[in-house]
Design a protein around this motif. Sequence first.
Motif, PDB file in Angstrom:
ATOM      1  N   LEU A  77       0.864  -1.184   0.000  1.00 29.43           N
ATOM      2  CA  LEU A  77       0.000   0.000   0.000  1.00 29.43           C
ATOM      3  C   LEU A  77       0.901   1.236   0.000  1.00 29.43           C
ATOM      4  N   THR A  78       0.786   1.993  -1.074  1.00 33.57           N
ATOM      5  CA  THR A  78       1.828   2.974  -1.390  1.00 33.57           C
ATOM      6  C   THR A  78       1.334   4.405  -1.327  1.00 33.57           C
ATOM      7  N   THR A  79       2.132   5.280  -0.704  1.00 33.33           N
ATOM      8  CA  THR A  79       1.930   6.714  -0.893  1.00 33.33           C
ATOM      9  C   THR A  79       3.293   7.351  -1.137  1.00 33.33           C
ATOM     10  N   LEU A  80       3.443   7.960  -2.286  1.00 34.42           N
ATOM     11  CA  LEU A  80       4.725   8.548  -2.681  1.00 34.42           C
ATOM     12  C   LEU A  80       4.474   9.929  -3.276  1.00 34.42           C
ATOM     13  N   GLU A  81       3.942  10.793  -2.418  1.00 36.97           N
ATOM     14  CA  GLU A  81       3.615  12.147  -2.865  1.00 36.97           C
ATOM     15  C   GLU A  81       4.452  13.147  -2.082  1.00 36.97           C
ATOM     16  N   GLY A  82       4.768  14.272  -2.732  1.00 40.37           N
ATOM     17  CA  GLY A  82       5.465  15.343  -2.025  1.00 40.37           C
ATOM     18  C   GLY A  82       4.637  15.856  -0.851  1.00 40.37           C
ATOM     19  N   ALA A  83       3.334  15.704  -0.935  1.00 39.63           N
ATOM     20  CA  ALA A  83       2.439  16.225   0.106  1.00 39.63           C
ATOM     21  C   ALA A  83       2.157  15.205   1.212  1.00 39.63           C
ATOM     22  N   ASP A  84       2.853  14.070   1.203  1.00 35.04           N
ATOM     23  CA  ASP A  84       2.630  13.067   2.262  1.00 35.04           C
ATOM     24  C   ASP A  84       2.914  13.668   3.642  1.00 35.04           C
ATOM     25  N   THR A  85       2.126  13.249   4.625  1.00 36.70           N
ATOM     26  CA  THR A  85       2.313  13.727   6.008  1.00 36.70           C
ATOM     27  C   THR A  85       2.371  12.516   6.934  1.00 36.70           C
ATOM     28  N   PRO A  86       2.921  12.697   8.147  1.00 36.61           N
ATOM     29  CA  PRO A  86       2.886  11.589   9.111  1.00 36.61           C
ATOM     30  C   PRO A  86       1.455  11.101   9.353  1.00 36.61           C
ATOM     31  N   GLY A  87       0.496  12.023   9.370  1.00 37.60           N
ATOM     32  CA  GLY A  87      -0.905  11.630   9.584  1.00 37.60           C
ATOM     33  C   GLY A  87      -1.406  10.717   8.480  1.00 37.60           C
ATOM     34  N   LYS A  88      -1.070  11.040   7.247  1.00 41.39           N
ATOM     35  CA  LYS A  88      -1.513  10.202   6.135  1.00 41.39           C
ATOM     36  C   LYS A  88      -0.879   8.817   6.232  1.00 41.39           C
ATOM     37  N   VAL A  89       0.407   8.806   6.600  1.00 35.78           N
ATOM     38  CA  VAL A  89       1.106   7.515   6.693  1.00 35.78           C
ATOM     39  C   VAL A  89       0.530   6.679   7.841  1.00 35.78           C
ATOM     40  N   ARG A  90       0.157   7.330   8.937  1.00 36.87           N
ATOM     41  CA  ARG A  90      -0.462   6.577  10.055  1.00 36.87           C
ATOM     42  C   ARG A  90      -1.813   6.012   9.623  1.00 36.87           C
ATOM     43  N   ALA A  91      -2.582   6.796   8.881  1.00 36.52           N
ATOM     44  CA  ALA A  91      -3.897   6.312   8.420  1.00 36.52           C
ATOM     45  C   ALA A  91      -3.714   5.143   7.445  1.00 36.52           C
ATOM     46  N   LEU A  92      -2.733   5.281   6.558  1.00 38.29           N
ATOM     47  CA  LEU A  92      -2.471   4.215   5.580  1.00 38.29           C
ATOM     48  C   LEU A  92      -2.006   2.936   6.292  1.00 38.29           C
ATOM     49  N   SER A  93      -1.201   3.126   7.344  1.00 31.78           N
ATOM     50  CA  SER A  93      -0.693   1.966   8.088  1.00 31.78           C
ATOM     51  C   SER A  93      -1.852   1.236   8.779  1.00 31.78           C
ATOM     52  N   ALA A  94      -2.762   2.009   9.376  1.00 37.58           N
ATOM     53  CA  ALA A  94      -3.928   1.389  10.033  1.00 37.58           C
ATOM     54  C   ALA A  94      -4.737   0.609   9.012  1.00 37.58           C
ATOM     55  N   LYS A  95      -4.857   1.176   7.833  1.00 33.73           N
ATOM     56  CA  LYS A  95      -5.627   0.500   6.781  1.00 33.73           C
ATOM     57  C   LYS A  95      -4.925  -0.778   6.323  1.00 33.73           C
ATOM     58  N   ALA A  96      -3.602  -0.725   6.240  1.00 32.18           N
ATOM     59  CA  ALA A  96      -2.856  -1.920   5.806  1.00 32.18           C
ATOM     60  C   ALA A  96      -3.016  -3.056   6.815  1.00 32.18           C
ATOM     61  N   VAL A  97      -3.043  -2.722   8.095  1.00 31.89           N
ATOM     62  CA  VAL A  97      -3.159  -3.749   9.141  1.00 31.89           C
ATOM     63  C   VAL A  97      -4.571  -4.328   9.160  1.00 31.89           C
ATOM     64  N   ARG A  98      -5.554  -3.452   9.038  1.00 33.74           N
ATOM     65  CA  ARG A  98      -6.948  -3.900   9.099  1.00 33.74           C
ATOM     66  C   ARG A  98      -7.711  -3.250   7.958  1.00 33.74           C
ATOM     67  N   PRO A  99      -7.594  -3.823   6.760  1.00 32.95           N
ATOM     68  CA  PRO A  99      -8.154  -3.149   5.586  1.00 32.95           C
ATOM     69  C   PRO A  99      -9.662  -2.956   5.665  1.00 32.95           C
ATOM     70  N   ASP A 100     -10.377  -3.925   6.239  1.00 29.20           N
ATOM     71  CA  ASP A 100     -11.831  -3.795   6.322  1.00 29.20           C
ATOM     72  C   ASP A 100     -12.257  -3.972   7.780  1.00 29.20           C
ATOM     73  N   PRO A 101     -12.419  -2.862   8.498  1.00 23.80           N
ATOM     74  CA  PRO A 101     -12.755  -2.960   9.934  1.00 23.80           C
ATOM     75  C   PRO A 101     -14.090  -3.651  10.183  1.00 23.80           C
ATOM     76  N   THR A 102     -14.933  -3.809   9.147  1.00 26.80           N
ATOM     77  CA  THR A 102     -16.231  -4.473   9.340  1.00 26.80           C
ATOM     78  C   THR A 102     -16.119  -5.982   9.173  1.00 26.80           C
ATOM     79  N   ASP A 103     -14.926  -6.457   8.802  1.00 26.67           N
ATOM     80  CA  ASP A 103     -14.796  -7.887   8.485  1.00 26.67           C
ATOM     81  C   ASP A 103     -13.472  -8.416   9.042  1.00 26.67           C
ATOM     82  N   ALA A 104     -13.562  -9.133  10.150  1.00 28.13           N
ATOM     83  CA  ALA A 104     -12.351  -9.636  10.810  1.00 28.13           C
ATOM     84  C   ALA A 104     -11.633 -10.687   9.963  1.00 28.13           C
ATOM     85  N   SER A 105     -12.319 -11.244   8.968  1.00 32.69           N
ATOM     86  CA  SER A 105     -11.671 -12.282   8.145  1.00 32.69           C
ATOM     87  C   SER A 105     -10.802 -11.673   7.038  1.00 32.69           C
ATOM     88  N   CYS A 106     -10.852 -10.355   6.909  1.00 32.04           N
ATOM     89  CA  CYS A 106     -10.068  -9.718   5.829  1.00 32.04           C
ATOM     90  C   CYS A 106      -8.584  -9.703   6.213  1.00 32.04           C
TER      91      CYS A 106
END
Length: 334
Positions: A77-106
Amino acid sequence: MLAPMAAPPTAATPSSAAPTDPLGVAGSDASLRRFLHGLPGVDQVGVEARAAGLGTRSVKTTAKAYALDLAVRMVDLTTLEGADTPGKVRALSAKAVRPDPTDASCPAAAAVCVYPDLVATAKQALGSSGVKVASVATAFPSGRAALDLKLADVANAVADGADEIDMVIDRGAFLVGDYRRVLDEIVAVREVCARPGGHDAHLKVILETGELATYDNVRRASWLAMTGGADFIKTSTGKVQPAATLPVTLVMLEAVRDFRRATGRMIGVKPAGGIRTTKDAIKYLVTVNEVAGPDWLDPDWFRFGASSLLNDLLLQRQKMRTGHYSGPDHVTLD
Ligand SMILES: O=C[C@H](O)COP(=O)(O)O
């Protein structure tokens, strides 16, 4: 048909001490050139026709459900923008760990891929989740910098905890036939990826195939990168068009298959850039299975470098699970 769809045979863990030049072809500039120019030429029409044919295979029901989860597990899961921020990277990391919070089997994604200055943020956000931190380095995306600066870029990412380094090759040197320079840089970067006591950062070598002009060059660059000790060969930075294509990836899959036959060593493949739909991801998985073989149907050996593919995979998973699409607002926007 994507078959067999049972779990692939267990493959060896990627080596952290890959030998460079396992075929003994890089002893001199002349022998390296002879080897690369002695590789069989790629039949352009044949490769494009084969890729088009593989892209029409139908994958349904159980095989599709398996393919969807496999593809999620293969996403860098990639973000490679000049405008990247620590907040965006933290949100992306949370998504990578648990891509679908409504489905524990994901399942989780394979990795989060960021610029070197955001490695520490991603590392901290991912914690002990098992999701890797990949970092582009070596003056990504152009690679136009002095070698010591490129190596410092890599060293910073490794020191901050990057599990994987995605380096770019010097395309200018490659295109004028200075294969030694390209090889030496790969070997030097590989040395900087080493950590005391093992746990080396795995090295993905980006060929930037959109700048290599011919399939013959893609084949040569693939063998050159593997000769230099790449753990993975990667198509593109995502910043140059065309980025990943199915025919180019097919040529690279042939290269890793043939390299394994010649050396016993398995190398991964990562198409990156422009892969946005489940339909496309499944075409790639069919091609992996048919060209390299089922051993590569594993996140240790095949990845998708992508910023938005994960969302489409999640929508398709939800459709299979619930029978209807939840709509794009059901998944977080990247
Ligand atoms: O390595 C991956 C690319 O930078 C992401 O490309 P994409 O935004 O086209 O998916």
